[in-house]
Design a protein around this motif. Structure first.
Motif, PDB file in Angstrom:
ATOM      1  N   CYS A 269     -12.816  -3.335 -11.218  1.00 23.43           N
ATOM      2  CA  CYS A 269     -12.940  -3.255  -9.753  1.00 23.43           C
ATOM      3  C   CYS A 269     -11.563  -3.185  -9.062  1.00 23.43           C
ATOM      4  O   CYS A 269     -10.743  -4.091  -9.222  1.00 23.43           O
ATOM      5  CB  CYS A 269     -13.710  -4.462  -9.247  1.00 23.43           C
ATOM      6  N   PRO A 270     -11.315  -2.118  -8.289  1.00 26.55           N
ATOM      7  CA  PRO A 270     -10.004  -1.993  -7.631  1.00 26.55           C
ATOM      8  C   PRO A 270      -9.797  -3.030  -6.527  1.00 26.55           C
ATOM      9  O   PRO A 270      -8.670  -3.431  -6.258  1.00 26.55           O
ATOM     10  CB  PRO A 270     -10.020  -0.570  -7.052  1.00 26.55           C
ATOM     11  N   TYR A 271     -10.890  -3.476  -5.935  1.00 21.85           N
ATOM     12  CA  TYR A 271     -10.771  -4.455  -4.831  1.00 21.85           C
ATOM     13  C   TYR A 271     -10.121  -5.750  -5.327  1.00 21.85           C
ATOM     14  O   TYR A 271      -9.331  -6.376  -4.625  1.00 21.85           O
ATOM     15  CB  TYR A 271     -12.173  -4.709  -4.260  1.00 21.85           C
ATOM     16  N   ALA A 272     -10.453  -6.127  -6.594  1.00 17.08           N
ATOM     17  CA  ALA A 272      -9.869  -7.352  -7.160  1.00 17.08           C
ATOM     18  C   ALA A 272      -8.347  -7.251  -7.209  1.00 17.08           C
ATOM     19  O   ALA A 272      -7.634  -8.246  -7.044  1.00 17.08           O
ATOM     20  CB  ALA A 272     -10.435  -7.569  -8.558  1.00 17.08           C
ATOM     21  N   ARG A 273      -7.857  -6.039  -7.464  1.00 18.09           N
ATOM     22  CA  ARG A 273      -6.403  -5.847  -7.600  1.00 18.09           C
ATOM     23  C   ARG A 273      -5.689  -5.923  -6.250  1.00 18.09           C
ATOM     24  O   ARG A 273      -4.584  -6.427  -6.156  1.00 18.09           O
ATOM     25  CB  ARG A 273      -6.095  -4.475  -8.229  1.00 18.09           C
ATOM     26  N   ILE A 274      -6.331  -5.406  -5.203  1.00 15.46           N
ATOM     27  CA  ILE A 274      -5.601  -5.306  -3.929  1.00 15.46           C
ATOM     28  C   ILE A 274      -5.839  -6.486  -2.989  1.00 15.46           C
ATOM     29  O   ILE A 274      -5.055  -6.719  -2.080  1.00 15.46           O
ATOM     30  CB  ILE A 274      -5.948  -3.997  -3.163  1.00 15.46           C
ATOM     31  N   GLN A 275      -6.910  -7.259  -3.216  1.00 12.74           N
ATOM     32  CA  GLN A 275      -7.269  -8.240  -2.191  1.00 12.74           C
ATOM     33  C   GLN A 275      -6.218  -9.330  -1.994  1.00 12.74           C
ATOM     34  O   GLN A 275      -6.028  -9.808  -0.888  1.00 12.74           O
ATOM     35  CB  GLN A 275      -8.647  -8.835  -2.448  1.00 12.74           C
TER      36      GLN A 275
END
Ligand code: SF4
Ligand code: SF4
Length: 447
Positions: free
Chosen positions: A198-204
């Motif tokens: 999940c990319p959201y995990a990386r940017i949050q």
């Protein structure tokens, strides 16, 4: 006893299940609700149409999309700054699917896991029951994939396409592919999706500040367990350290992490560890050592500061974008008209009239059939063609050759220059609501 009353045990799991149930009902019912023939959200690629907030927009009207996307992304940034990974724990389909598969099907129904509070222990054997679990989930995955597609193909059409599956192989293929992905994701990828894909995990984490609400272990009270990722001991040795070393918080974690190490990308904010610790500490008459709070609130003992510069700024920008979107959507045209002149400048007829030819592209962007016609704002100019109204079904387009003429006398009057004219097109059955104006020219010959 008074401590227990002051520090009631948290039950975030129950609240999450209730919230998931409400979200699931909304997701399943929403595609079936239509107001004025329009859906809450529907992006139809076949008809090049977007339904948004029960309004229908044509692809030529997609000037609204940037505002929709701005509001969507700003809302994600705002919620992340305010509540950390609140989306992951409370609304993400991946989390909801995993709770249904792991906690409901595998644990509650099939008893594959002995204890719902231990999500770390792998299942030994019991292959038949595992197969039954996958079979039950496959049926639900099929429904989930269909539910997703209903936001792109309305359910009433989808059902009729399924009845004639042979004629809609492409759609059936997409449905099969999404179903297969959901089965693979939930059964085999599991929380690895949240941790690695999940990319959201990386940017949050870049949106967090010291007032962002997160799952935090209070090492001042509980005692330090880790030093730079090295586990020092199971239970801290000092008598004032409150952590019992029971590791209920570790065993229950679906992503297999120990939150006492500090904030980690793998934490999906499910709050299971908060419930587990509050139960352990509650029995001792103490407050949980793991809480859903902010760094600043934990340090100061004050309430979480929700209204701060960043969150207020996000709210202001989202409100401005929403007002612009609402204003722009009131400018919606229920018909579209493109006017192009043909390559011939003009024609002089035997009866000494000047004729100009055009191609009018009419499009009905309303959700019912209308009969269209138009007027020209110049009394010297008459409509030669078409004489009949143009009837278009909902969403239909039609090219019409239009011929306008002017008496020869106008030639002398207007000289040899093009004259600006205004075309007022309208639906004959709903002129008040459906009418638009377009500018074009009428060309007269040289004197
Ligand atoms: S559940 Fe609470 S008491 Fe038990 S190990 Fe975790 S933090 Fe310590
Ligand atoms: S540490 Fe584990 S159990 Fe606790 S909120 Fe994060 S993912 Fe859930």
């Amino acid at each position: 006893m008074s401590n227990l009353i002051d520090n009631p045990q948290s039950n975030y799991a129950k609240k999450r299940y209730i919230f998931y149930s409400i979200l699931t009902c909304i997701a399943l019912i929403l595609p079936f609700i239509r107001i004025g023939g329009n859906h809450f959200f529907l992006l139809r690629f076949d008809k090049k149409q977007l339904h948004l907030l029960f309004n229908s927009f044509d692809t030529q009207e997609l000037y609204l999309m940037p505002f929709v996307l701005i509001i969507f992304f700003l809302t994600i940034f705002f919620l992340t700054t305010l509540g950390g990974r609140v989306w992951c724990g409370w609304s993400c389909p991946q989390t909801i699917f995993r709770v249904i598969y792991r906690d409901l099907i595998q644990t509650k129904i099939l008893k594959l896991h002995k204890n719902i509070n231990n999500k770390q222990k792998p299942i030994d054997g019991q292959n038949f029951k595992k197969f039954i679990g996958v079979a039950i989930w496959s049926v639900l995955a099929c429904l989930a994939a269909a539910n997703f597609l209903w936001f792109f193909v309305p359910p009433e059409d989808f059902i009729s396409y399924v009845k004639n599956a042979g004629e809609h192989k492409f759609l059936m293929g997409i449905w099969f592919f999404i179903t297969a992905f959901i089965i693979f994701d939930v059964v085999w990828l599991a929380e690895k999706f949240c941790v690695y894909v999940c990319p959201y995990a990386r940017i949050q984490s870049v949106m967090f500040d010291d007032d962002t609400v997160q799952v935090i272990y209070d090492d001042k009270r509980g005692g330090k367990i880790y030093d730079k990722n090295i586990k020092l001991w199971k239970k801290p040795p000092e008598p004032e350290n409150e952590c019992t070393g029971c590791e209920a918080c570790v065993k229950i974690c679906p992503t297999h992490i120990d939150i006492r190490k500090g904030m980690q990308l793998d934490c999906i904010n499910c709050l299971e560890c908060v419930d587990a610790c509050s139960k352990v500490m509650g029995k001792l008459g103490k407050k949980t050592l793991i809480d859903w709070t902010s760094d600043n609130s934990l340090k100061s003992g004050k309430k979480v500061n929700y209204l701060r510069f960043r969150t207020i700024a996000y709210m202001v920008v989202i409100a401005i974008a929403a007002v612009i979107l609402a204003f722009m959507s009131t400018k919606k045209e229920y018909m579209l008209l493109n006017i192009n002149r043909t390559s011939e400048l003009y024609k002089i007829t035997k009866s000494n009239k000047v004729e100009n030819a055009y191609t009018f592209l009419f499009q009905n962007t309303d959700n019912k059939e209308h009969a269209y016609y138009f007027d020209v704002n110049n009394t010297n100019i008459k409509i030669e063609r078409p004489k009949d109204e143009i009837v278009l079904k909902a969403g239909a387009k039609k090219k019409v050759v239009v011929v306008l003429s002017s008496e020869a006398i106008s030639i002398d009057k207007n000289g040899n220059k093009p004259v600006s004219i205004s075309i007022a097109a309208y639906a004959k059955d709903d002129k008040e609501r459906i009418n638009i104006k377009r500018e074009t020219i009428f060309v007269y010959p040289e004197k």
